[in-house]
Write a protein that holds these residues in place. Structure first.
Motif, PDB file in Angstrom:
ATOM      1  N   PHE A  49      57.995 -24.075  -1.556  1.00  0.00           N
ATOM      2  CA  PHE A  49      56.851 -24.613  -2.210  1.00  0.00           C
ATOM      3  C   PHE A  49      56.158 -25.724  -2.543  1.00  0.00           C
ATOM      4  O   PHE A  49      57.172 -27.218  -1.933  1.00  0.00           O
ATOM      5  N   GLY A  50      55.068 -26.478  -1.970  1.00  0.00           N
ATOM      6  CA  GLY A  50      54.894 -27.761  -1.269  1.00  0.00           C
ATOM      7  C   GLY A  50      54.670 -28.048  -0.158  1.00  0.00           C
ATOM      8  O   GLY A  50      54.109 -29.096   0.615  1.00  0.00           O
ATOM      9  N   TYR A  71      57.954 -25.983   9.018  1.00  0.00           N
ATOM     10  CA  TYR A  71      57.910 -25.777   7.509  1.00  0.00           C
ATOM     11  C   TYR A  71      56.528 -27.453   8.116  1.00  0.00           C
ATOM     12  O   TYR A  71      56.852 -28.305   7.657  1.00  0.00           O
ATOM     13  N   HIS A  72      55.350 -27.368   7.773  1.00  0.00           N
ATOM     14  CA  HIS A  72      54.759 -28.578   7.180  1.00  0.00           C
ATOM     15  C   HIS A  72      54.684 -28.960   5.822  1.00  0.00           C
ATOM     16  O   HIS A  72      54.084 -28.358   4.971  1.00  0.00           O
ATOM     17  N   PRO A  74      54.601 -27.857  -9.220  1.00  0.00           N
ATOM     18  CA  PRO A  74      54.196 -28.375 -10.448  1.00  0.00           C
ATOM     19  C   PRO A  74      53.630 -26.702 -10.837  1.00  0.00           C
ATOM     20  O   PRO A  74      53.469 -25.754 -11.185  1.00  0.00           O
ATOM     21  N   THR A  75      52.548 -26.629  -9.706  1.00  0.00           N
ATOM     22  CA  THR A  75      51.620 -25.882  -9.935  1.00  0.00           C
ATOM     23  C   THR A  75      52.044 -24.794  -9.379  1.00  0.00           C
ATOM     24  O   THR A  75      52.196 -23.717 -10.202  1.00  0.00           O
ATOM     25  N   ALA A  76      52.339 -24.519  -8.526  1.00  0.00           N
ATOM     26  CA  ALA A  76      52.851 -23.490  -7.484  1.00  0.00           C
ATOM     27  C   ALA A  76      53.652 -22.866  -8.411  1.00  0.00           C
ATOM     28  O   ALA A  76      53.500 -21.313  -8.846  1.00  0.00           O
ATOM     29  N   GLN A  77      55.064 -24.158  -8.764  1.00  0.00           N
ATOM     30  CA  GLN A  77      56.216 -22.894  -9.852  1.00  0.00           C
ATOM     31  C   GLN A  77      55.536 -22.283 -10.676  1.00  0.00           C
ATOM     32  O   GLN A  77      56.306 -21.260 -11.589  1.00  0.00           O
TER      33      GLN A  77
END
Ligand code: ATP
Ligand code: MG
Length: 630
Positions: A410-411, A490-491, A370-373
């Motif tokens: 994201f994430g 992706y990690h 959510p913060t990244a978005q």
């Protein structure tokens, strides 16, 4: 295979050839004879036989081509000043500082402790140290005297460089009284103290020991101090970890490996060009400040911006006004700072032209989706998560966009960076988990790539025992973080190994629960900890900061929001992950570097002693938690 996949494989399969190529990115006085000596694992020696100098590569090297380009711009919204130094001016200032330090008795191999606010002189001091082969040990300005004293004892500096005061949110924070107290407390006494007087706070002067930078600088205006060519393995500095999980560890870094690693990261990870502008909002007291305020951007011939002040003063548009004014191309910050902005009016992010930005990199803590978005929508530039540690000096996981443009998920902080043989392993058996989405400890197979820690300062045994002995059956570096890798490489970092909660036999990452809670529209920030429970072994407990707390004075409103949050977790993760309580707090307890102090939260929630709190920022935060859990 994609270009990056090939690049990565080459770095692991042909380690010496790969790093031999990267070594050509920097200038050596004597070229290395051997790329990596790993005859005594886990101690790795990089670029053996080579001699170089970090300051030469950061400053002198650019004089031929970009002497008049701004190298360093120091902006303070605390003192309302902006000072810009070209590479030629930086070169002169660093030599003045180097001559001053030499005059105070500093020689190759000696330590200099730097306890400074974010002012240009702090950069001069760091560069001056490595110029003459002395080791700097930067201690975050604002640490109290006890923490400072223990670092003085550990580093045994010949000289301490400091300033009269820092400033935070318009409030002057005097440094000198803290420094004097720390030296009094410390068993080691530095021979000299060099003070930068900003005219912010009065200073008690100890004649014979204390020296004034402005007057010594005058005496060395035309100083010419050549770079000391040091062995590649000569230590450049020591720096402490953030102390999130316990007593901070003193990381010791080499010279040649670090210079090559940073030069390579500027090219492959940041896709940076000389002449562009880098703005990292960190502090020189942290590893991001070392690698990406000072050394990385300067090695790349960029202009670097050093910022003293809050992200919200004079208003929440201040960072973006800097981006606009200086046409910043690369910006580096932390999720914690984005969460601060998230509580402000989003229109501040639209007020300035940020089209010069290639991307915003964020690191230091999990970047929840959510913060990244939110920041991605607000800024409309790529948001790139990157995962690393003080110990490694540069990213372990991210996207190497300089090698191949890759899409952010994201994430996820992204893929294993070249040079890092990242392994996901079973915590109890040490077995490598190679399938997609298997949860395990994130480890790195030795040798650690160039730029990573050489050892724990003066404590080889602690280096081996702390980092290399925790995975059963094999010598593997443990990050002490828990993660998974998906089928595309992706990690996802699920939290610290200590943060795994075991609810009635189900192993849950606090991170997963936090992510779920943070997706509620009225949650700005949240911390989840496992709390001992007689029935279930452990249960999750959440502490959240509401975006809009105005309605939360009433018990009914709090219970309503708590209920909503619980329902959301039930729905997204299942009832087993549902926190037993969601407490609403004004602020979460954090380290000075802005990291969540989960262990302190957990201890208080379990009514235990929270342990070493010397790196904690605001004691009131923990007090509120104490009051709430009763
Ligand atoms: P200490 O080691 O003293 O307890 P610390 O681990 O917080 O403190 P740092 O070296 O500043 O000290 O932080 C590194 C840690 O921060 C990582 O091990 C990881 O837990 C966390 N971290 C950093 N970047 C990310 C990221 N992008 N995503 C998730 N976690 C991150
Ligand atoms: Mg750590």
């Amino acid at each position: 295979m994609t270009r990056y996949a090939d690049f990565y494989r080459h770095s692991i399969d042909n380690r010496d050839a790969f790093w031999g190529e990267q070594a050509a990115l920097i200038e050596w006085n004597t070229p290395p004879q051997q790329i990596c000596d790993y005859s005594n694992p886990p101690f790795a020696k990089w670029f053996v036989g080579g001699t170089t100098n970090l300051c030469h590569n950061a400053v002198d090297r650019h004089l031929k081509t970009r002497a008049d380009q701004p190298a360093l711009v120091a902006i303070s919204t605390e003192t309302d000043t902006e000072r810009s130094y070209s590479y030629a001016e930086l070169h002169a200032e660093v030599q003045r500082m180097a001559a001053t330090l030499q005059g105070l008795g500093v020689k190759k191999g000696d330590r200099v402790l730097i306890y400074m606010p974010m002012i240009a002189e702090a950069a001069f001091a760091m560069l001056a140290c490595v110029r003459i082969g002395a080791l700097h040990s930067v201690v975050f300005g604002g640490f109290a005297s006890g923490s400072l004293a223990s670092r003085i004892e550990d580093a045994e500096p010949v000289v301490v460089v400091s300033a009269d005061a820092g400033s935070r949110g318009g409030k002057v924070v005097p440094y000198k009284p803290l420094l004097d107290e720390a030296i009094a407390l410390s068993a080691h006494k530095p021979a000299a103290v060099l003070m930068v007087n900003r005219g912010l706070a009065p200073m008690d002067w100890q004649a014979g020991r204390d020296h004034d930078w402005a007057s010594l600088r005058e005496q060395h205006l035309n100083a010419s101090v050549p770079c000391e060519w040091v062995e590649s393995t000569h230590p450049s500095y020591t720096l402490y970890t953030s102390g999130t999980t316990g007593k901070p560890k003193g990381v010791q870094r080499d010279t040649g490996g670090y210079t090559v690693a940073l030069a390579a990261s500027m090219k492959h990870i940041f896709d940076a060009q000389a002449g562009q502008t880098y703005f990292a909002t960190s502090d020189i007291g942290w590893v991001v400040g070392h690698s990406y305020i000072i050394y990385g951007p300067l090695i790349a011939g960029m202009t670097t911006i050093m910022y003293e002040g809050l992200p919200t003063r004079p208003d929440a548009g201040v960072w973006w006004s800097i981006v606009e004014k200086y046409k910043v191309t690369h910006m580096f910050s932390a999720p914690t700072a984005v969460r601060v902005l998230k509580k402000q009016d989003p229109s501040w992010l639209k007020k300035y032209d940020v089209s010069s930005l290639k991307a915003l990199w964020l690191a230091g803590e999990p970047l929840d989706e959510p913060t990244a978005q939110w920041i991605s929508d607000a800024l409309a530039v790529p948001i790139i998560d990157n995962y690393w540690q003080t110990e490694t000096g540069w990213p372990i996981l991210t996207l190497a966009n300089g090698v191949e443009q890759q899409t952010t998920r994201f994430g996820s902080p992204g893929k294993a960076m070249y040079g890092y043989a990242v392994k996901i392993v079973d915590e109890s058996t040490g077995e490598e988990l190679t399938g997609p989405n298997q949860k395990g400890v994130v480890g790195i197979e030795g040798p650690l790539p160039p730029g990573c820690m050489q050892t724990v300062w003066r404590d080889d045994a602690r280096f081996v025992n702390t980092y290399w002995k925790s995975i059963p059956g094999r010598l593997l570096y443990s990050t002490f973080d828990w993660g998974i890798r998906d089928a595309d490489g992706y990690h996802f970092i699920l939290g610290r190994t200590d943060d795994v909660i075991n609810v009635a036999g189900h192993r849950l990452g606090t991170r997963e629960i936090e992510e779920s809670i943070a997706s509620h529209p009225n949650i700005a920030e949240v911390a989840v900890v496992g709390v001992a429970d007689q029935l279930k072994g452990q249960v999750a407990m959440a502490f959240a900061v509401a975006k809009d707390a105005s309605g939360l004075d009433s018990e009914a409103a709090r219970l309503k929001l708590e209920g909503e949050v619980m329902k959301q977790v039930d729905h997204q993760l299942g009832a087993v992950a549902r926190p037993s309580r969601v407490y609403f707090v004004n602020v979460l307890p954090k380290t000075r570097s802005g990291k969540l102090l989960r262990r302190a939260l957990q201890a208080v929630a379990e009514r235990r002693d929270p342990g070493d709190l010397t790196t904690m920022d605001d004691p009131a935060a923990l007090q509120q938690v104490k009051d709430l859990v009763g």
